[in-house]
Write a protein that holds these residues in place. Structure first.
Motif, PDB file in Angstrom:
ATOM      1  N   LYS A  12       0.847  -1.186   0.000  1.00 44.88           N
ATOM      2  CA  LYS A  12       0.000   0.000   0.000  1.00 44.88           C
ATOM      3  C   LYS A  12       0.887   1.242   0.000  1.00 44.88           C
ATOM      4  N   PRO A  13       0.369   2.362  -0.546  1.00 46.95           N
ATOM      5  CA  PRO A  13       1.162   3.594  -0.531  1.00 46.95           C
ATOM      6  C   PRO A  13       1.547   3.962   0.896  1.00 46.95           C
ATOM      7  N   GLY A  14       2.795   4.332   1.102  1.00 46.53           N
ATOM      8  CA  GLY A  14       3.243   4.753   2.416  1.00 46.53           C
ATOM      9  C   GLY A  14       3.921   3.663   3.216  1.00 46.53           C
ATOM     10  N   GLN A  15       3.727   2.384   2.838  1.00 50.63           N
ATOM     11  CA  GLN A  15       4.315   1.303   3.615  1.00 50.63           C
ATOM     12  C   GLN A  15       5.832   1.289   3.513  1.00 50.63           C
ATOM     13  N   LYS A  16       6.355   1.470   2.306  1.00 56.48           N
ATOM     14  CA  LYS A  16       7.799   1.429   2.130  1.00 56.48           C
ATOM     15  C   LYS A  16       8.473   2.520   2.932  1.00 56.48           C
ATOM     16  N   ALA A  17       7.837   3.655   3.031  1.00 57.68           N
ATOM     17  CA  ALA A  17       8.415   4.779   3.764  1.00 57.68           C
ATOM     18  C   ALA A  17       8.213   4.628   5.271  1.00 57.68           C
ATOM     19  N   HIS A  18       7.524   3.570   5.682  1.00 58.30           N
ATOM     20  CA  HIS A  18       7.260   3.330   7.106  1.00 58.30           C
ATOM     21  C   HIS A  18       6.566   4.527   7.746  1.00 58.30           C
ATOM     22  N   LEU A  19       5.625   5.089   7.028  1.00 62.85           N
ATOM     23  CA  LEU A  19       4.916   6.256   7.536  1.00 62.85           C
ATOM     24  C   LEU A  19       3.719   5.855   8.375  1.00 62.85           C
ATOM     25  N   THR A  20       3.425   6.675   9.367  1.00 63.77           N
ATOM     26  CA  THR A  20       2.177   6.604  10.113  1.00 63.77           C
ATOM     27  C   THR A  20       1.646   8.032  10.190  1.00 63.77           C
ATOM     28  N   ARG A  21       0.400   8.172  10.603  1.00 65.05           N
ATOM     29  CA  ARG A  21      -0.159   9.515  10.748  1.00 65.05           C
ATOM     30  C   ARG A  21       0.678  10.339  11.728  1.00 65.05           C
ATOM     31  N   ALA A  22       1.047   9.721  12.846  1.00 65.50           N
ATOM     32  CA  ALA A  22       1.814  10.444  13.867  1.00 65.50           C
ATOM     33  C   ALA A  22       3.173  10.887  13.336  1.00 65.50           C
ATOM     34  N   LYS A  23       3.848  10.015  12.573  1.00 62.16           N
ATOM     35  CA  LYS A  23       5.156  10.366  12.027  1.00 62.16           C
ATOM     36  C   LYS A  23       5.043  11.497  11.007  1.00 62.16           C
ATOM     37  N   ILE A  24       4.004  11.448  10.204  1.00 65.39           N
ATOM     38  CA  ILE A  24       3.817  12.504   9.200  1.00 65.39           C
ATOM     39  C   ILE A  24       3.603  13.854   9.880  1.00 65.39           C
ATOM     40  N   ILE A  25       2.755  13.887  10.911  1.00 68.18           N
ATOM     41  CA  ILE A  25       2.477  15.139  11.606  1.00 68.18           C
ATOM     42  C   ILE A  25       3.725  15.646  12.319  1.00 68.18           C
ATOM     43  N   ALA A  26       4.488  14.734  12.940  1.00 71.35           N
ATOM     44  CA  ALA A  26       5.712  15.139  13.640  1.00 71.35           C
ATOM     45  C   ALA A  26       6.705  15.797  12.694  1.00 71.35           C
ATOM     46  N   HIS A  57      -2.597   8.170   4.071  1.00 69.30           N
ATOM     47  CA  HIS A  57      -2.874   8.334   5.498  1.00 69.30           C
ATOM     48  C   HIS A  57      -3.818   9.498   5.793  1.00 69.30           C
ATOM     49  N   PHE A  58      -3.894  10.447   4.861  1.00 74.79           N
ATOM     50  CA  PHE A  58      -4.724  11.634   5.072  1.00 74.79           C
ATOM     51  C   PHE A  58      -5.612  11.846   3.849  1.00 74.79           C
ATOM     52  N   ARG A  59      -6.775  11.194   3.880  1.00 77.40           N
ATOM     53  CA  ARG A  59      -7.703  11.312   2.756  1.00 77.40           C
ATOM     54  C   ARG A  59      -8.220  12.742   2.615  1.00 77.40           C
ATOM     55  N   GLY A  60      -8.241  13.464   3.746  1.00 81.30           N
ATOM     56  CA  GLY A  60      -8.692  14.855   3.697  1.00 81.30           C
ATOM     57  C   GLY A  60      -7.618  15.810   3.255  1.00 81.30           C
ATOM     58  N   ARG A  61      -6.457  15.265   2.904  1.00 83.61           N
ATOM     59  CA  ARG A  61      -5.340  16.021   2.348  1.00 83.61           C
ATOM     60  C   ARG A  61      -4.881  17.149   3.283  1.00 83.61           C
ATOM     61  N   LEU A  62      -4.594  18.338   2.723  1.00 83.10           N
ATOM     62  CA  LEU A  62      -3.939  19.389   3.482  1.00 83.10           C
ATOM     63  C   LEU A  62      -4.791  19.856   4.662  1.00 83.10           C
ATOM     64  N   ALA A  63      -6.102  19.964   4.462  1.00 78.02           N
ATOM     65  CA  ALA A  63      -6.974  20.410   5.550  1.00 78.02           C
ATOM     66  C   ALA A  63      -6.891  19.467   6.741  1.00 78.02           C
ATOM     67  N   GLU A  64      -6.830  18.180   6.464  1.00 76.49           N
ATOM     68  CA  GLU A  64      -6.746  17.198   7.548  1.00 76.49           C
ATOM     69  C   GLU A  64      -5.386  17.268   8.248  1.00 76.49           C
TER      70      GLU A  64
END
Length: 235
Positions: A12-26, A57-64
């Motif tokens: 799935k998109p984002g898996q290779k980068a080991h991303l999570t919502r928390a990591k993206i926001i941080a 991880h963020f279907r609402g894109r930038l607003a989310e």
């Protein structure tokens, strides 16, 4: 003889980068601190991934993402009440905590009012503890909602005016732009502004200094508490 080939599960998109919502926001928060106008593509570049990895991880894109950034800043502002604490003492500490949290992120602070207006329970613990503090003052249930609105409105006003740095200009250029705006106003139509030009310019300079001044937060707390006491006859 046929060779059995085990197919790997589709990533799935984002898996290779080991991303999570928390990591993206941080990682997104300091990027937005530098440039609050950064879009999804810019955030993705800053994280070293393709935009699709963030969209996963963020279907609402930038607003989310903006919503989650403000939620992260608010995460620890509402401490537990202390034993035998008064409503006034709790609210004063709350104003200090919110001020300190957003002063670290001045360029995204302007998002606070917009996000709270869209979702009053962005940080439900904040709302819960403000309501509890109001109960310490003896407010009846039917008056707590009005008082809560006044508290939240005061916090938004404080952050917008005292913490946010609403321009990409340097402090010196921002101050000069404000001074030029006042100079261009007709004196006959704006005598009060003209008379207070120096003091108003000093206020702009104070707001542009990147140094926490908690006394400014307490002025907002003073006004709120005085208003609550006058409107609801609380002690």
């Amino acid at each position: 003889m046929p060779v059995n080939v085990t197919k790997r599960p589709k990533r799935k998109p984002g898996q290779k980068a080991h991303l999570t919502r928390a990591k993206i926001i941080a990682k997104a928060l300091p990027l937005l601190d530098d440039n609050p106008d950064l879009g999804m593509a810019g955030i993705a570049r800053g994280l070293g991934v393709a935009p699709a990895a963030i969209y996963a991880h963020f279907r609402g894109r930038l607003a989310e993402i903006h919503t989650e950034v403000i939620r992260a800043i608010l995460a620890d502002v509402a401490r537990p009440p202390k034993p035998n604490e008064t409503c006034e003492a709790y609210l004063r500490d709350l104003f200090d905590a919110v001020f300190a949290a957003f002063y670290k992120h001045r360029k995204v602070a302007l998002l606070f009012g917009r996000k709270i207006a869209a979702n009053y329970y962005l940080n439900p613990l904040l709302v819960e503890r403000v309501l509890y503090a109001l109960s310490l003052a003896g407010l009846p249930e039917n008056e707590k909602v009005v008082a809560l609105n006044l508290v939240m409105g005061s916090l938004v006003g404080m952050i917008t005016i005292e913490c946010a740095y609403p321009t990409s200009l340097s402090p010196a250029k921002w101050s000069l732009s404000q001074s030029n705006t006042v100079d261009a106003l007709p004196a006959g139509e704006y005598p009060q502004i003209k008379a207070l030009k120096i003091k108003l310019g000093g206020a702009v300079n104070a707001r542009s200094v990147h140094k926490p001044t908690p006394a400014r937060a307490q002025r907002f707390a003073d006004s709120l508490i005085a208003g609550l006491k006058a409107q609801f006859s609380i002690v």
